[in-house]
Enzyme design. Structure first.
Site, PDB file in Angstrom:
ATOM      1  N   SER A  23      31.797  27.047  60.600  1.00 51.69           N
ATOM      2  CA  SER A  23      31.241  27.575  59.201  1.00 51.69           C
ATOM      3  C   SER A  23      30.245  28.445  59.394  1.00 51.69           C
ATOM      4  O   SER A  23      29.661  29.072  58.301  1.00 51.69           O
ATOM      5  CB  SER A  23      30.755  26.199  58.579  1.00 51.69           C
ATOM      6  OG  SER A  23      29.735  25.611  59.628  1.00 51.69           O
ATOM      7  N   HIS A 156      32.811  32.578  11.987  1.00 52.41           N
ATOM      8  CA  HIS A 156      34.206  32.645  11.816  1.00 52.41           C
ATOM      9  C   HIS A 156      34.806  34.148  11.965  1.00 52.41           C
ATOM     10  O   HIS A 156      36.014  34.473  11.670  1.00 52.41           O
ATOM     11  CB  HIS A 156      34.706  32.276  10.550  1.00 52.41           C
ATOM     12  CG  HIS A 156      34.261  30.690  10.163  1.00 52.41           C
ATOM     13  ND1 HIS A 156      34.752  29.635  10.567  1.00 52.41           N
ATOM     14  CD2 HIS A 156      33.235  30.255   9.562  1.00 52.41           C
ATOM     15  CE1 HIS A 156      34.087  28.514  10.208  1.00 52.41           C
ATOM     16  NE2 HIS A 156      33.138  28.971   9.607  1.00 52.41           N
ATOM     17  N   SER A 277      40.139  56.041  31.572  1.00 49.01           N
ATOM     18  CA  SER A 277      41.618  55.770  31.797  1.00 49.01           C
ATOM     19  C   SER A 277      42.385  56.695  32.629  1.00 49.01           C
ATOM     20  O   SER A 277      42.026  57.683  32.348  1.00 49.01           O
ATOM     21  CB  SER A 277      42.244  55.472  30.456  1.00 49.01           C
ATOM     22  OG  SER A 277      43.841  55.673  30.730  1.00 49.01           O
ATOM     23  N   LYS A 283      40.041  57.718  26.446  1.00 50.63           N
ATOM     24  CA  LYS A 283      39.535  56.312  26.507  1.00 50.63           C
ATOM     25  C   LYS A 283      38.234  56.235  27.185  1.00 50.63           C
ATOM     26  O   LYS A 283      37.734  56.958  28.119  1.00 50.63           O
ATOM     27  CB  LYS A 283      40.613  55.334  27.449  1.00 50.63           C
ATOM     28  CG  LYS A 283      41.749  54.980  26.764  1.00 50.63           C
ATOM     29  CD  LYS A 283      41.562  54.074  25.381  1.00 50.63           C
ATOM     30  CE  LYS A 283      41.318  52.576  25.950  1.00 50.63           C
ATOM     31  NZ  LYS A 283      42.376  51.833  26.910  1.00 50.63           N
ATOM     32  N   GLU A 290      33.721  43.726  30.398  1.00 52.79           N
ATOM     33  CA  GLU A 290      34.885  42.973  30.753  1.00 52.79           C
ATOM     34  C   GLU A 290      34.935  42.133  32.025  1.00 52.79           C
ATOM     35  O   GLU A 290      35.373  40.784  32.136  1.00 52.79           O
ATOM     36  CB  GLU A 290      36.143  43.804  30.478  1.00 52.79           C
ATOM     37  CG  GLU A 290      36.448  44.210  29.295  1.00 52.79           C
ATOM     38  CD  GLU A 290      37.511  45.357  29.256  1.00 52.79           C
ATOM     39  OE1 GLU A 290      38.659  45.185  29.993  1.00 52.79           O
ATOM     40  OE2 GLU A 290      37.255  46.493  28.676  1.00 52.79           O
ATOM     41  N   GLN A 322      31.021  20.177  53.752  1.00 51.99           N
ATOM     42  CA  GLN A 322      30.759  21.636  54.247  1.00 51.99           C
ATOM     43  C   GLN A 322      31.221  22.602  53.315  1.00 51.99           C
ATOM     44  O   GLN A 322      30.715  23.847  53.243  1.00 51.99           O
ATOM     45  CB  GLN A 322      31.425  21.939  55.651  1.00 51.99           C
ATOM     46  CG  GLN A 322      31.413  23.056  56.302  1.00 51.99           C
ATOM     47  CD  GLN A 322      31.921  23.226  57.797  1.00 51.99           C
ATOM     48  OE1 GLN A 322      31.161  22.733  58.709  1.00 51.99           O
ATOM     49  NE2 GLN A 322      33.196  23.856  58.030  1.00 51.99           N
TER      50      GLN A 322
HETATM   51  N1  ARG Z   1      28.463  22.797  59.114  1.00 51.75           N
HETATM   52  C1  ARG Z   1      28.269  21.337  58.645  1.00 51.75           C
HETATM   53  C2  ARG Z   1      28.096  21.485  57.351  1.00 51.75           C
HETATM   54  O1  ARG Z   1      27.990  22.566  56.781  1.00 51.75           O
HETATM   55  C3  ARG Z   1      26.977  21.275  59.344  1.00 51.75           C
HETATM   56  C4  ARG Z   1      26.811  19.645  59.566  1.00 51.75           C
HETATM   57  C5  ARG Z   1      27.686  18.977  60.641  1.00 51.75           C
HETATM   58  N2  ARG Z   1      27.523  17.654  60.755  1.00 51.75           N
HETATM   59  C6  ARG Z   1      28.428  16.876  61.060  1.00 51.75           C
HETATM   60  N3  ARG Z   1      28.357  15.849  61.215  1.00 51.75           N
HETATM   61  N4  ARG Z   1      29.653  17.443  61.681  1.00 51.75           N
HETATM   62  O2  ARG Z   1      28.173  20.508  56.477  1.00 51.75           O
END
Ligand code: ARG
Length: 461
Positions: A23, A156, A277, A283, A290, A322
């Protein structure tokens, strides 16, 4: 970089498992919170005699150096680390040896990550609230400048009754004030320290959770360790509050898009906040509005992602969780991207009072006032309503408006009409007599502006 949990494994992790599991590419943005959280934890471990005071001091010193090195660019976060927690702890151990290995005493990554997200989101809430206040300041300024600019109000999408442009803007300000309140409320419930929950079952060490909470600016500590590590309500609440911010911005965007069309031409966007445009030389497109409208879906998406992620998860932490970070970070980044550019677009747009007045002159938007005129002369409102309905019908046939009818025309329908009807039907009168609290009269709009400014001031204290 090696995992923190290698002990019982005989084989190396498959590359695809490693890539899938990691992560670091999105949680590295929490490096500061991870390090300051760890500093507070280490300080407490030393103060409670769980590790030697001298070691606790070395850890705190080491962590503050890591933080400084990351901030100065001297230390790059290793994208090969599993997550930010692994990176910081490994770096600390590389610098301090055995002492670094004492940091994770009485802690798990489960309560650590729960802490990091809370700290990160608290900071982001403050940044978003500041952006909302900036937009509110723009709205108050524009409303003050356009208190007396009359346009039709459009339930409306039909011309209904006259209002002032400043009044219309203050409606959005009211929504944004609720957003500020909601964010403060979300922050309040988020402001509970999960550290000390351990992996799920707390810890046997004599830790002092209150001490860590006080050092990190938390109001309280979580009441149950299972909930402490597995609660993500605050992410969902924040995504919901941000979804509402986007509801408001997208409604406003829609109106701006409509107002810039040739059919309305109520406002002109500044060149710096519109685009052209590639084929049609004439335009000028309201792309900013938007895109804000379009990006609303991403924020709702985050809300649904988070709700679905949490649905049916057994206690306590599960790796599913996660997934919380990418969703909530994207929602935050989207809102933080939209608010400043939206505020600048509103700040620089030019209002076209003449076009608004032209629209206000058609559509019988003073019909209610005509009925009220008769009511004030003693007629029951429902009867007055019927009479004006007949007058409107007459006008539609003859191509008149109520104010172009002669007194004779009026009197043919009701003898209660007098010369003063013309003043009663003047749009200025119709707006400025609506002095009711919250209404469109100049003084009511001014009051709303003052209340909003006061509200923002109180929120900033
Ligand atoms: N990267 C993990 C998360 O964001 C950290 C916690 C990890 N915990 C575990 N028991 N693997 O959730």
């Amino acid at each position: 970089m090696a995992q923190l949990w290698k002990g019982r494994f005989k084989k190396e992790l498959a590359k695809e498992t490693n890539d899938f599991n990691a992560s670091i590419h999105f949680d590295s943005r929490m490096y500061k919170e991870d390090i300051t959280g760890s500093m507070a934890h280490a300080t407490m471990l030393g103060a409670c005699g769980i590790i030697e005071k001298s070691e606790s001091e070395k850890i705190v010193q080491g962590l503050s150096e890591i933080l400084a090195d990351i901030e100065s660019g001297k230390l790059a976060i290793d994208p090969g680390a599993e997550d930010i927690h692994t990176f910081v702890e490994s770096e600390l151990t590389a610098r301090l040896g055995q002492t670094g290995k004492r940091l994770h005493t009485a802690r798990s990554r489960n309560d650590q990550v729960a802490l990091d997200i809370r700290m990160t989101l608290k900071k982001e809430i403050d940044a978003i609230a500041a952006d909302i206040k900036d937009l509110l300041a723009v709205l108050c300024k524009k409303a003050e400048e356009n208190k007396g600019v009359i346009l039709p109000g459009y339930p409306h999408l039909q011309r209904a009754q006259p209002i002032a442009f400043g009044h219309h803007l203050m409606a959005y300000a009211a929504m944004l004030c609720r957003d500020l309140d909601r964010l403060a409320d979300v922050k309040k419930r988020m402001n509970v320290l999960p550290l000390g929950s351990g992996a799920l079952a707390g810890t046997t060490y004599p830790i002092n959770r209150q001490m860590v909470a006080a050092q990190l600016g938390f109001d309280d500590v979580s009441a149950n360790s299972l909930d402490g590590v597995s609660d993500r309500d605050f992410c969902i609440e924040l995504a919901a509050a941000l979804s509402l911010v986007m509801v408001h911005l997208s409604r406003f965007s829609e109106e701006i898009i409509m107002w810039c069309s040739w059919e309305f031409k109520y406002v002109d966007l500044d060149d710096a906040y519109s685009t052209g445009s590639s084929i049609m030389p004439q335009k000028k497109n309201p792309d900013v509005a938007e895109l804000v409208r379009g990006k609303t879906g991403r924020v709702y998406g985050a809300l649904v992602t988070l709700l679905t992620m949490m649905k049916s998860l057994p206690l306590a932490y599960n790796k599913d969780m996660q997934e919380d970070k990418e969703a909530i970070f994207d929602a935050i980044d989207t809102v933080e991207l939209c608010l400043p550019v939206f505020a600048a677009m509103v700040d620089t747009l030019t209002v076209r009072p003449k076009n608004m007045a032209k629209a206000a002159a058609g559509g019988f938007i003073n019909a209610t006032d005509c009925a009220d005129y008769l009511t004030k002369k003693g007629l029951p409102f429902r009867e007055a309503y019927m009479i004006v309905g007949r007058l409107v019908n007459m006008c539609i046939k003859s191509g008149d408006t109520l104010d172009t009818l002669t007194l004779k025309d009026f009197r043919a329908i009701s003898s209660l009409f007098d010369e003063d009807v013309y003043d009663a039907l003047a749009l200025k009168t119709c707006v400025n007599e609506r002095k009711v609290y919250g209404g469109p009269a100049k003084e009511s709009v001014q009051k709303q502006i003052e209340l909003i400014r006061q509200f923002v001031g109180e929120h900033t204290k």
